[in-house]
Design a protein around this motif. Structure first.
Motif, PDB file in Angstrom:
ATOM      1  N   LEU A 265     -19.157  96.710  99.156  1.00  0.00           N
ATOM      2  CA  LEU A 265     -18.422  96.569  97.900  1.00  0.00           C
ATOM      3  C   LEU A 265     -17.654  97.825  97.505  1.00  0.00           C
ATOM      4  CD1 LEU A 265     -19.477  94.698  94.742  1.00  0.00           C
ATOM      5  CD2 LEU A 265     -18.804  97.079  94.505  1.00  0.00           C
ATOM      6  N   LEU A 266     -18.257  98.998  97.585  1.00  0.00           N
ATOM      7  CA  LEU A 266     -17.623 100.210  97.079  1.00  0.00           C
ATOM      8  C   LEU A 266     -16.301 100.493  97.789  1.00  0.00           C
ATOM      9  CD1 LEU A 266     -18.080 102.455  95.010  1.00  0.00           C
ATOM     10  CD2 LEU A 266     -19.118 103.821  96.819  1.00  0.00           C
ATOM     11  N   GLY A 267     -16.251 100.234  99.079  1.00  0.00           N
ATOM     12  CA  GLY A 267     -15.041 100.511  99.833  1.00  0.00           C
ATOM     13  C   GLY A 267     -13.958  99.465  99.684  1.00  0.00           C
ATOM     14  N   LYS A 268     -14.263  98.392  98.972  1.00  0.00           N
ATOM     15  CA  LYS A 268     -13.328  97.275  98.861  1.00  0.00           C
ATOM     16  C   LYS A 268     -12.762  97.081  97.459  1.00  0.00           C
ATOM     17  CE  LYS A 268     -13.795  95.364 103.082  1.00  0.00           C
ATOM     18  NZ  LYS A 268     -12.663  94.916 103.955  1.00  0.00           N
ATOM     19  N   THR A 269     -13.298  97.771  96.462  1.00  0.00           N
ATOM     20  CA  THR A 269     -13.000  97.384  95.080  1.00  0.00           C
ATOM     21  C   THR A 269     -12.366  98.478  94.236  1.00  0.00           C
ATOM     22  OG1 THR A 269     -15.302  97.893  94.529  1.00  0.00           O
ATOM     23  CG2 THR A 269     -14.768  95.598  94.980  1.00  0.00           C
ATOM     24  N   CYS A 270     -11.786  99.494  94.857  1.00  0.00           N
ATOM     25  CA  CYS A 270     -11.037 100.471  94.070  1.00  0.00           C
ATOM     26  C   CYS A 270      -9.802  99.800  93.472  1.00  0.00           C
ATOM     27  CB  CYS A 270     -10.631 101.656  94.943  1.00  0.00           C
ATOM     28  SG  CYS A 270     -12.026 102.632  95.574  1.00  0.00           S
ATOM     29  N   ASP A 271      -9.232 100.418  92.456  1.00  0.00           N
ATOM     30  CA  ASP A 271      -8.084  99.828  91.767  1.00  0.00           C
ATOM     31  C   ASP A 271      -6.936  99.560  92.743  1.00  0.00           C
ATOM     32  OD1 ASP A 271      -9.485 100.032  89.399  1.00  0.00           O
ATOM     33  OD2 ASP A 271      -8.503 101.898  88.777  1.00  0.00           O
ATOM     34  N   ASP A 272      -6.332  98.387  92.594  1.00  0.00           N
ATOM     35  CA  ASP A 272      -5.155  97.967  93.377  1.00  0.00           C
ATOM     36  C   ASP A 272      -5.449  97.764  94.858  1.00  0.00           C
ATOM     37  OD1 ASP A 272      -3.740  98.127  91.008  1.00  0.00           O
ATOM     38  OD2 ASP A 272      -2.907 100.108  91.439  1.00  0.00           O
ATOM     39  N   PHE A 273      -6.690  97.501  95.210  1.00  0.00           N
ATOM     40  CA  PHE A 273      -7.061  97.313  96.616  1.00  0.00           C
ATOM     41  C   PHE A 273      -6.847  95.874  97.108  1.00  0.00           C
ATOM     42  CE2 PHE A 273      -9.934 100.856  98.495  1.00  0.00           C
ATOM     43  CZ  PHE A 273      -8.993 101.804  98.157  1.00  0.00           C
ATOM     44  N   SER A 274      -6.206  95.015  96.271  1.00  0.00           N
ATOM     45  CA  SER A 274      -5.886  93.662  96.724  1.00  0.00           C
ATOM     46  C   SER A 274      -4.469  93.287  96.318  1.00  0.00           C
ATOM     47  CB  SER A 274      -6.864  92.628  96.143  1.00  0.00           C
ATOM     48  OG  SER A 274      -8.186  92.894  96.498  1.00  0.00           O
ATOM     49  N   PRO A 275      -3.460  93.939  96.873  1.00  0.00           N
ATOM     50  CA  PRO A 275      -2.108  93.435  96.620  1.00  0.00           C
ATOM     51  C   PRO A 275      -1.986  92.028  97.192  1.00  0.00           C
ATOM     52  CG  PRO A 275      -2.086  95.133  98.343  1.00  0.00           C
ATOM     53  CD  PRO A 275      -3.464  95.106  97.766  1.00  0.00           C
ATOM     54  N   ILE A 276      -1.384  91.125  96.399  1.00  0.00           N
ATOM     55  CA  ILE A 276      -1.201  89.740  96.859  1.00  0.00           C
ATOM     56  C   ILE A 276       0.202  89.272  96.483  1.00  0.00           C
ATOM     57  CG2 ILE A 276      -3.639  89.103  96.751  1.00  0.00           C
ATOM     58  CD1 ILE A 276      -2.983  87.662  94.097  1.00  0.00           C
ATOM     59  N   GLY A 277       0.730  88.363  97.281  1.00  0.00           N
ATOM     60  CA  GLY A 277       2.042  87.802  96.988  1.00  0.00           C
ATOM     61  C   GLY A 277       3.014  88.050  98.128  1.00  0.00           C
TER      62      GLY A 277
END
Length: 298
Positions: free
Chosen positions: A185-197
């Motif tokens: 979880l820690l390595g995946k959930t920093c701010d803006d770590f899921s750009p989509i579109g």
């Protein structure tokens, strides 16, 4: 239908992509009012498949020449994340055969699931700050499934009927944080770590989700080049499996894993993790291309 989230005055507004133009629905309704037309992506998802029918009928009454006030060029638009408020962002780890091979991992016997949060969402062409707490930021192109109807205990034979559409995700991963503990979880959930579109393409236009080419380039250098046919668990299996454990709601997103070519899969002495100034583009056939520039955290 291909939709997007246009951000104007910090407000999310629905756009419909037609050829090389984007129809701004709220501005169109100011010119030609009509009841029951969704004006945001959230409203589009809430209405569900009926949204495409309503909007398609409405657009037939509109002139779509470029001199109309509701017609925008793509270059004029500021894109937000194409799904704005998912109740769940569910991710699948180690779901491509050649990706498992490159990392030396055994093929999983059941889907490996983890989650991300809404703080990770950002959009096309947005700058992303590399957190000071990591030195090993990696990219991961992924096909993202967007749920359109409440789904619980759905069989594989029928589960794609519950899919509203598909979009592109970059499942950014801080590998040093991800591997610090058995939980990723820690390595995946920093701010803006899921750009989509930048777009959400409805399922009817995509067709078979297991035959889509997908690529990643970093500074125009090809890094990932694969096809969704290499998935260990296909979209039907993933969605059905999840629905047997908990209810999926409209707007929920499932990131279906990444193929080979990530930095982590390279020999240690050749791992060039993302750094400020890098430009990453993730692209999926029929869905478009999603680009972000990485900057130093202030």
């Amino acid at each position: 239908m291909k939709i997007c989230n246009i951000v104007i005055d910090q407000k999310d507004q629905l756009g419909i992509v037609l050829d090389h133009h984007i129809i701004h629905i709220r501005k169109a309704l100011e010119v030609l009012p009509c009841e029951g037309i969704p004006q945001t992506v959230s409203e589009f998802i809430e209405v569900g498949a009926e949204s495409t029918i309503r909007i398609a009928s409405y657009l037939q009454t509109l002139r779509t020449t470029s001199d109309q006030p509701y017609v925008f060029e793509k270059e004029e638009c500021h894109f937000g994340p194409v799904v704005t408020h998912p109740s769940k962002i569910i991710c699948v780890g180690l779901n491509y055969r050649r990706h498992a091979d490159e990392t030396g991992a055994a093929y999983p016997e059941v889907p490996i699931l983890f989650n991300k949060f809404n703080n990770t969402l950002t959009g096309h062409l947005k700058d992303i700050a590399i957190p000071n707490v990591t030195e090993e930021l990696d990219y991961e192109v992924e096909l993202a499934v967007v749920i359109g109807k409440k789904a619980k205990n759905v069989s594989e034979d029928h589960v794609l009927d519950y899919v509203l559409g598909y979009t592109i995700a970059n499942d950014l991963s801080a590998r040093d944080l991800q591997m610090r503990t058995p939980q990723w979880l820690l390595g995946k959930t920093c701010d803006d770590f899921s750009p989509i579109g930048p777009y959400l393409v409805t399922a009817d236009e995509v067709g078979d989700p297991q035959s889509l080419a997908l690529q990643t380039t970093v500074n125009n250098e090809l890094r990932q080049d694969s096809n969704t046919s290499d998935m260990i668990f296909n979209c039907k299996e993933i969605i059905s499996y999840i629905s047997k454990h908990f209810t999926l709601e409209p707007g929920d997103m499932i990131l279906t894993g990444t193929p080979e070519g990530v930095v982590l899969g390279q020999p240690e002495d050749k791992r060039n993790y993302l750094k400020p100034g890098d430009v990453v583009t993730v692209e999926i056939e029929k869905l478009g291309a999603l680009t972000n520039t990485f900057i130093e955290e202030k």
